[in-house]
Design a protein around this motif. Structure first.
Motif, PDB file in Angstrom:
ATOM      1  N   SER A 209       0.834  -1.202   0.000  1.00 39.39           N
ATOM      2  CA  SER A 209       0.000   0.000   0.000  1.00 39.39           C
ATOM      3  C   SER A 209       0.870   1.253   0.000  1.00 39.39           C
ATOM      4  O   SER A 209       0.534   2.259  -0.629  1.00 39.39           O
ATOM      5  N   ASP A 210       2.001   1.172   0.703  1.00 36.85           N
ATOM      6  CA  ASP A 210       2.906   2.314   0.755  1.00 36.85           C
ATOM      7  C   ASP A 210       3.526   2.580  -0.606  1.00 36.85           C
ATOM      8  O   ASP A 210       3.832   3.726  -0.942  1.00 36.85           O
ATOM      9  N   ALA A 211       3.722   1.525  -1.409  1.00 40.12           N
ATOM     10  CA  ALA A 211       4.262   1.706  -2.760  1.00 40.12           C
ATOM     11  C   ALA A 211       3.346   2.595  -3.589  1.00 40.12           C
ATOM     12  O   ALA A 211       3.808   3.378  -4.427  1.00 40.12           O
ATOM     13  N   THR A 212       2.033   2.482  -3.348  1.00 43.06           N
ATOM     14  CA  THR A 212       1.075   3.357  -4.039  1.00 43.06           C
ATOM     15  C   THR A 212       1.304   4.806  -3.661  1.00 43.06           C
ATOM     16  O   THR A 212       1.344   5.687  -4.520  1.00 43.06           O
ATOM     17  N   LEU A 213       1.493   5.066  -2.357  1.00 47.06           N
ATOM     18  CA  LEU A 213       1.758   6.428  -1.895  1.00 47.06           C
ATOM     19  C   LEU A 213       3.068   6.949  -2.456  1.00 47.06           C
ATOM     20  O   LEU A 213       3.154   8.109  -2.887  1.00 47.06           O
ATOM     21  N   VAL A 214       4.100   6.107  -2.481  1.00 48.36           N
ATOM     22  CA  VAL A 214       5.401   6.522  -3.014  1.00 48.36           C
ATOM     23  C   VAL A 214       5.292   6.835  -4.501  1.00 48.36           C
ATOM     24  O   VAL A 214       5.850   7.820  -4.986  1.00 48.36           O
ATOM     25  N   LEU A 215       4.567   6.001  -5.235  1.00 50.09           N
ATOM     26  CA  LEU A 215       4.371   6.227  -6.672  1.00 50.09           C
ATOM     27  C   LEU A 215       3.687   7.566  -6.921  1.00 50.09           C
ATOM     28  O   LEU A 215       4.123   8.364  -7.763  1.00 50.09           O
ATOM     29  N   LEU A 216       2.604   7.824  -6.190  1.00 47.77           N
ATOM     30  CA  LEU A 216       1.881   9.084  -6.354  1.00 47.77           C
ATOM     31  C   LEU A 216       2.725  10.268  -5.900  1.00 47.77           C
ATOM     32  O   LEU A 216       2.688  11.340  -6.518  1.00 47.77           O
ATOM     33  N   SER A 217       3.502  10.096  -4.839  1.00 46.17           N
ATOM     34  CA  SER A 217       4.379  11.165  -4.360  1.00 46.17           C
ATOM     35  C   SER A 217       5.460  11.466  -5.385  1.00 46.17           C
ATOM     36  O   SER A 217       5.782  12.632  -5.644  1.00 46.17           O
ATOM     37  N   GLY A 218       6.033  10.411  -5.976  1.00 47.59           N
ATOM     38  CA  GLY A 218       7.061  10.611  -6.998  1.00 47.59           C
ATOM     39  C   GLY A 218       6.509  11.341  -8.212  1.00 47.59           C
ATOM     40  O   GLY A 218       7.172  12.243  -8.764  1.00 47.59           O
ATOM     41  N   ALA A 219       5.301  10.958  -8.631  1.00 42.49           N
ATOM     42  CA  ALA A 219       4.676  11.642  -9.761  1.00 42.49           C
ATOM     43  C   ALA A 219       4.372  13.099  -9.423  1.00 42.49           C
ATOM     44  O   ALA A 219       4.554  14.000 -10.250  1.00 42.49           O
ATOM     45  N   ALA A 220       3.922  13.336  -8.181  1.00 41.28           N
ATOM     46  CA  ALA A 220       3.618  14.703  -7.754  1.00 41.28           C
ATOM     47  C   ALA A 220       4.876  15.560  -7.696  1.00 41.28           C
ATOM     48  O   ALA A 220       4.873  16.720  -8.128  1.00 41.28           O
ATOM     49  N   VAL A 221       5.956  14.983  -7.173  1.00 45.32           N
ATOM     50  CA  VAL A 221       7.222  15.724  -7.091  1.00 45.32           C
ATOM     51  C   VAL A 221       7.736  16.056  -8.488  1.00 45.32           C
ATOM     52  O   VAL A 221       8.203  17.174  -8.749  1.00 45.32           O
ATOM     53  N   PHE A 265      -3.185   0.951  -8.706  1.00 43.92           N
ATOM     54  CA  PHE A 265      -4.252  -0.028  -8.468  1.00 43.92           C
ATOM     55  C   PHE A 265      -3.661  -1.428  -8.289  1.00 43.92           C
ATOM     56  O   PHE A 265      -4.104  -2.201  -7.430  1.00 43.92           O
ATOM     57  N   GLY A 266      -2.650  -1.756  -9.083  1.00 48.50           N
ATOM     58  CA  GLY A 266      -2.007  -3.057  -8.963  1.00 48.50           C
ATOM     59  C   GLY A 266      -1.355  -3.250  -7.603  1.00 48.50           C
ATOM     60  O   GLY A 266      -1.514  -4.302  -6.968  1.00 48.50           O
ATOM     61  N   PHE A 267      -0.616  -2.240  -7.135  1.00 46.47           N
ATOM     62  CA  PHE A 267       0.005  -2.312  -5.810  1.00 46.47           C
ATOM     63  C   PHE A 267      -1.056  -2.437  -4.715  1.00 46.47           C
ATOM     64  O   PHE A 267      -0.904  -3.213  -3.770  1.00 46.47           O
ATOM     65  N   SER A 268      -2.126  -1.649  -4.846  1.00 45.32           N
ATOM     66  CA  SER A 268      -3.181  -1.669  -3.832  1.00 45.32           C
ATOM     67  C   SER A 268      -3.877  -3.024  -3.766  1.00 45.32           C
ATOM     68  O   SER A 268      -4.107  -3.571  -2.675  1.00 45.32           O
ATOM     69  N   MET A 269      -4.207  -3.590  -4.920  1.00 48.08           N
ATOM     70  CA  MET A 269      -4.864  -4.893  -4.963  1.00 48.08           C
ATOM     71  C   MET A 269      -3.956  -5.984  -4.398  1.00 48.08           C
ATOM     72  O   MET A 269      -4.399  -6.864  -3.656  1.00 48.08           O
ATOM     73  N   LEU A 270      -2.668  -5.929  -4.744  1.00 50.47           N
ATOM     74  CA  LEU A 270      -1.731  -6.931  -4.244  1.00 50.47           C
ATOM     75  C   LEU A 270      -1.583  -6.815  -2.729  1.00 50.47           C
ATOM     76  O   LEU A 270      -1.508  -7.829  -2.022  1.00 50.47           O
ATOM     77  N   GLY A 271      -1.548  -5.580  -2.211  1.00 54.49           N
ATOM     78  CA  GLY A 271      -1.456  -5.382  -0.773  1.00 54.49           C
ATOM     79  C   GLY A 271      -2.663  -5.941  -0.042  1.00 54.49           C
ATOM     80  O   GLY A 271      -2.518  -6.621   0.990  1.00 54.49           O
ATOM     81  N   ASP A 272      -3.865  -5.684  -0.557  1.00 56.19           N
ATOM     82  CA  ASP A 272      -5.086  -6.218   0.063  1.00 56.19           C
ATOM     83  C   ASP A 272      -5.099  -7.744   0.033  1.00 56.19           C
ATOM     84  O   ASP A 272      -5.499  -8.402   1.006  1.00 56.19           O
ATOM     85  N   LEU A 274      -2.469  -9.793  -0.166  1.00 54.29           N
ATOM     86  CA  LEU A 274      -1.461 -10.320   0.749  1.00 54.29           C
ATOM     87  C   LEU A 274      -1.938 -10.236   2.197  1.00 54.29           C
ATOM     88  O   LEU A 274      -1.654 -11.126   3.004  1.00 54.29           O
ATOM     89  N   GLY A 275      -2.641  -9.145   2.528  1.00 49.14           N
ATOM     90  CA  GLY A 275      -3.193  -9.021   3.871  1.00 49.14           C
ATOM     91  C   GLY A 275      -4.169 -10.137   4.181  1.00 49.14           C
ATOM     92  O   GLY A 275      -4.169 -10.702   5.287  1.00 49.14           O
ATOM     93  N   GLU A 276      -5.001 -10.469   3.195  1.00 49.86           N
ATOM     94  CA  GLU A 276      -5.955 -11.569   3.376  1.00 49.86           C
ATOM     95  C   GLU A 276      -5.228 -12.906   3.458  1.00 49.86           C
ATOM     96  O   GLU A 276      -5.566 -13.762   4.283  1.00 49.86           O
ATOM     97  N   LEU A 277      -4.204 -13.082   2.630  1.00 53.10           N
ATOM     98  CA  LEU A 277      -3.466 -14.348   2.588  1.00 53.10           C
ATOM     99  C   LEU A 277      -2.699 -14.599   3.892  1.00 53.10           C
ATOM    100  O   LEU A 277      -2.651 -15.713   4.397  1.00 53.10           O
ATOM    101  N   LEU A 278      -2.083 -13.527   4.423  1.00 53.66           N
ATOM    102  CA  LEU A 278      -1.268 -13.655   5.633  1.00 53.66           C
ATOM    103  C   LEU A 278      -2.072 -13.440   6.915  1.00 53.66           C
ATOM    104  O   LEU A 278      -1.517 -13.521   8.014  1.00 53.66           O
ATOM    105  N   GLY A 279      -3.354 -13.126   6.751  1.00 49.46           N
ATOM    106  CA  GLY A 279      -4.187 -12.900   7.938  1.00 49.46           C
ATOM    107  C   GLY A 279      -3.858 -11.610   8.649  1.00 49.46           C
ATOM    108  O   GLY A 279      -3.972 -11.531   9.875  1.00 49.46           O
ATOM    109  N   VAL A 280      -3.430 -10.611   7.883  1.00 50.55           N
ATOM    110  CA  VAL A 280      -3.056  -9.321   8.458  1.00 50.55           C
ATOM    111  C   VAL A 280      -4.131  -8.315   8.094  1.00 50.55           C
ATOM    112  O   VAL A 280      -4.501  -8.182   6.931  1.00 50.55           O
ATOM    113  N   HIS A 281      -4.617  -7.574   9.077  1.00 51.57           N
ATOM    114  CA  HIS A 281      -5.626  -6.536   8.854  1.00 51.57           C
ATOM    115  C   HIS A 281      -5.019  -5.204   9.220  1.00 51.57           C
ATOM    116  O   HIS A 281      -4.629  -4.982  10.351  1.00 51.57           O
ATOM    117  N   GLU A 282      -4.941  -4.284   8.200  1.00 54.39           N
ATOM    118  CA  GLU A 282      -4.329  -2.973   8.454  1.00 54.39           C
ATOM    119  C   GLU A 282      -5.278  -2.102   9.244  1.00 54.39           C
ATOM    120  O   GLU A 282      -6.469  -2.172   9.107  1.00 54.39           O
TER     121      GLU A 282
END
Length: 282
Positions: A209-221, A265-272, A274-282
Motif C-alpha cells: 500500500s505504501d508503494a502506491t503512496l510513493v508512486l503518487l508522491s514521486g509523480a507529484a514531485v 491499483f495493482g500495488f493496492s490490490m496486491l497489498g489487500d 497479501l493481507g488476506e493471505l497472511l491474515g493481516v488486517h491494516e
C-alpha cells in the motif's frame, strides 16, 4: 475415478483461483515489469526524439497514444516511463522499510528510555504533513531522483517503525521469546532471528500500500519540477507537460495519468490480497 479428479490442483491455481484480487494485482504488476524490461524492444520510437512535423497529433495507427507538443511519441514515452516509475515505487519503499524495521525492532524490544527516545522522534516527524516535509527536504537537497529517495527514507520510515514496534511489544513476552532468553541466546539473535520474522508480516503487507503512496508522491514531485527532469520520460513529468494542452491535446495527459492509476491499483490490490493471505488486517 480419473487421476485428474484426485490429483491436487496446481499451486498457482489454488493460490490465485480463490483470490481474484491477488491475481489482478500480480497480473498488473507483472505487465508493468515486463514492459519496463522490454522497453527498448516494445517502444516503437525513441522517447526523447523530437519531430516538429508530427507535433500534437491525435492518436492514430502510427502513434496509438498520439504525440506531444514536441512531436514525441506518447506511447514510447509511457513505456519508457514505466522503468522510472517502477524504480521510484520500489526503491522508495526499500529504505524506509529497512530503517523503520530496525528502529521499530530495537525500540519495541528494549523499551524504556530507548523506546521513549525513538517514539518522540516519530512524533516529531508525524507532526508535519508528509508531503510538505518531503518537499522541504527535496527543496534543500535540490531537484532529482536522489533527493526524492533521501526524502522518502527520512520521512517514510516512521510508519514501519510503529508497526514493528507494536508487534515486538507483544511478541517479546511470548513463551518462545522467554525460552530463548532462558537458553542464553544473545539479544541480537532473539530480536532478528526469533521475533522479527514473526513481526514483519504486517510491514510487508503495508509496503504494498505504501508503494502506491510513493508512486503518487514521486509523480507529484516530478509534476512540480522537483523530481525527474525533462526531457526524461516519466509519467508525472508527462502530465505536467500536457496540462497546457488539456483542452486541445488531451492525450498528452490522459495516457500517463491512466498508467499511474493502473500501477497504483495493482500495488493496492496486491497489498489487500497479501493481507488476506497472511491474515493481516491494516
Amino acid at each position: 475415478m480419473s487421476l485428474e479428479a484426485i490429483a491436487p490442483a496446481p499451486v498457482w491455481r489454488r493460490l490465485f483461483g480463490r483470490r481474484p484480487m491477488l491475481a489482478v494485482g500480480a497480473g498488473l504488476l507483472l505487465l508493468f515489469v515486463l514492459l519496463a524490461i522490454a522497453a527498448p524492444v516494445v517502444a516503437p520510437y525513441d522517447p526523447i526524439m523530437q519531430n516538429a512535423e508530427v507535433r500534437l497529433q491525435a492518436p492514430s495507427l502510427l502513434h496509438p497514444f498520439g504525440t506531444d507538443n514536441f512531436g514525441r511519441d506518447i506511447l514510447s514515452r509511457v513505456i519508457w516511463g514505466t522503468r522510472l516509475d517502477l524504480q521510484m515505487a520500489l526503491i522508495g519503499i526499500i529504505f524506509p522499510f529497512l530503517i523503520g524495521t530496525i528502529v521499530g525492532t530495537i525500540a519495541g524490544f528494549f523499551g524504556g528510555i530507548v523506546d521513549a527516545l525513538f517514539m518522540r522522534l516519530v512524533d516529531i516527524i508525524l507532526a508535519f504533513p508528509f508531503l510538505v516535509l518531503m518537499l522541504s527536504i527535496i527543496a534543500i537537497l535540490g531537484p532529482g531522483l536522489g533527493s526524492f529517495y533521501i526524502a522518502m527514507a527520512l520521512v517514510g520510515w516512521v510508519s514501519y517503525a510503529r508497526l514493528i514496534r507494536a508487534q515486538m511489544l507483544v511478541l517479546k513476552s511470548s513463551d518462545y521469546a522467554v525460552a530463548a532468553v532462558s537458553l542464553g541466546f544473545s539479544r541480537s539473535r532473539i530480536m532478528f532471528r526469533h521475533l522479527l520474522p514473526n513481526a514483519i508480516a504486517g510491514s510487508i503487507v503495508f509496503s504494498m500500500s505504501d508503494a502506491t503512496l510513493v508512486l503518487l508522491s514521486g509523480a507529484a514531485v516530478s509534476y512540480l519540477g522537483l523530481g525527474v527532469q525533462p526531457p526524461i520520460a516519466e509519467w508525472g513529468v508527462m502530465v505536467a507537460e500536457g496540462q497546457s494542452f488539456i483542452t486541445t491535446a488531451w492525450w498528452i495527459t490522459l495516457f500517463p495519468g491512466l498508467s499511474i492509476v493502473c500501477l497504483a491499483f495493482g500495488f493496492s490490490m496486491l497489498g489487500d490480497a497479501l493481507g488476506e493471505l497472511l491474515g493481516v488486517h491494516e
